[in-house]
Write a protein that holds these residues in place. Structure first.
Motif, PDB file in Angstrom:
ATOM      1  N   ARG A  97       0.835  -1.200   0.000  1.00  0.00           N
ATOM      2  CA  ARG A  97       0.000   0.000   0.000  1.00  0.00           C
ATOM      3  C   ARG A  97       0.864   1.242   0.000  1.00  0.00           C
ATOM      4  O   ARG A  97       1.815   1.348   0.777  1.00  0.00           O
TER       5      ARG A  97
ATOM      6  N   LYS B  20      -3.888   6.352  -0.192  1.00  0.00           N
ATOM      7  CA  LYS B  20      -5.317   6.206   0.101  1.00  0.00           C
ATOM      8  C   LYS B  20      -6.043   7.327  -0.618  1.00  0.00           C
ATOM      9  O   LYS B  20      -5.724   8.492  -0.439  1.00  0.00           O
TER      10      LYS B  20
ATOM     11  N   LEU C 274       1.131   7.344   1.474  1.00  0.00           N
ATOM     12  CA  LEU C 274       1.498   6.481   2.595  1.00  0.00           C
ATOM     13  C   LEU C 274       2.863   5.839   2.390  1.00  0.00           C
ATOM     14  O   LEU C 274       3.197   4.859   3.048  1.00  0.00           O
TER      15      LEU C 274
ATOM     16  N   ASP D  60     -10.674   4.090  -1.702  1.00  0.00           N
ATOM     17  CA  ASP D  60      -9.914   2.895  -2.073  1.00  0.00           C
ATOM     18  C   ASP D  60      -8.430   3.126  -1.786  1.00  0.00           C
ATOM     19  O   ASP D  60      -7.956   4.264  -1.732  1.00  0.00           O
ATOM     20  N   ASP D  61      -7.697   2.041  -1.618  1.00  0.00           N
ATOM     21  CA  ASP D  61      -6.252   2.118  -1.400  1.00  0.00           C
ATOM     22  C   ASP D  61      -5.514   1.969  -2.729  1.00  0.00           C
ATOM     23  O   ASP D  61      -5.997   1.308  -3.650  1.00  0.00           O
TER      24      ASP D  61
ATOM     25  N   PHE E 221      -1.803   0.796  -4.464  1.00  0.00           N
ATOM     26  CA  PHE E 221      -0.692  -0.101  -4.172  1.00  0.00           C
ATOM     27  C   PHE E 221       0.380  -0.007  -5.250  1.00  0.00           C
ATOM     28  O   PHE E 221       0.108   0.392  -6.378  1.00  0.00           O
TER      29      PHE E 221
END
Length: 166
Positions: free
Chosen positions: A5, A8, A24, A78-79, A81
């Motif tokens: 991840r 966000k 993040l 949603d995240d 990645f």
């Protein structure tokens, strides 16, 4: 395949598909041309960064082929990645992915076991190794004065008062 991840999605911004994203990652993943993955309804959707700019403590990001609010509003919260293969060559000497430190055994300078790294705590002063040992937890600053070696294990310089119980 393994994903990590890195952002966000907080909300949309404007009508041209820009998303307000909380970064993040320790690295700038939001570079035009980078492929990232949005986890939407349990599916990793590949997206290519079209444009990105700082927006206070967030990043405004738009993705190629998603340049309309109607195409991106479904991604709300949603995240985002990065794929493990896209992380490999980014580190400088003496830099580490936190995910690779978690689970590492810890020893002091005399080779005595001092536990396992459970997580990394990011605090304003510095980052700390959160170590579990014999049903207790300790914090050790993740700085050169205390971390002597990082390989498949971590060697710390243990001095009186360094290891504090939480």
């Amino acid at each position: 395949m393994k994903y990590y991840r890195c952002g966000k999605i907080m909300t949309t911004h404007g009508i041209k598909g820009e998303l307000k994203v909380k970064n993040l990652s320790d690295f700038n993943r939001f570079v035009p041309g980078n492929t990232l993955y949005i986890l939407h309804k349990e599916e990793y959707i590949p997206v290519v960064v079209q444009k990105a700019s700082d927006f206070g403590k967030y990043v405004l990001v738009s993705f190629k082929d998603y340049l309309d609010i109607n195409l991106v509003e479904k991604f709300h919260l949603d995240d985002i990645f990065v794929h493990e293969e896209d992380r490999v060559d980014e580190l400088e000497e003496e830099e580490y992915y936190y995910s690779s430190l978690i689970g590492c055994p810890v020893y002091n300078q005399d080779g005595e076991a001092r536990g396992i790294v459970e997580e990394i705590k990011e605090l304003p002063q510095c980052d700390y190794l959160y170590i579990s040992y014999q049903h207790k937890h300790y914090y050790v600053p993740f700085i050169n004065e205390f971390v002597l070696e990082v390989t498949d294990h971590i060697v710390i310089k243990e001095i009186e008062g360094l290891i504090h119980e939480n």
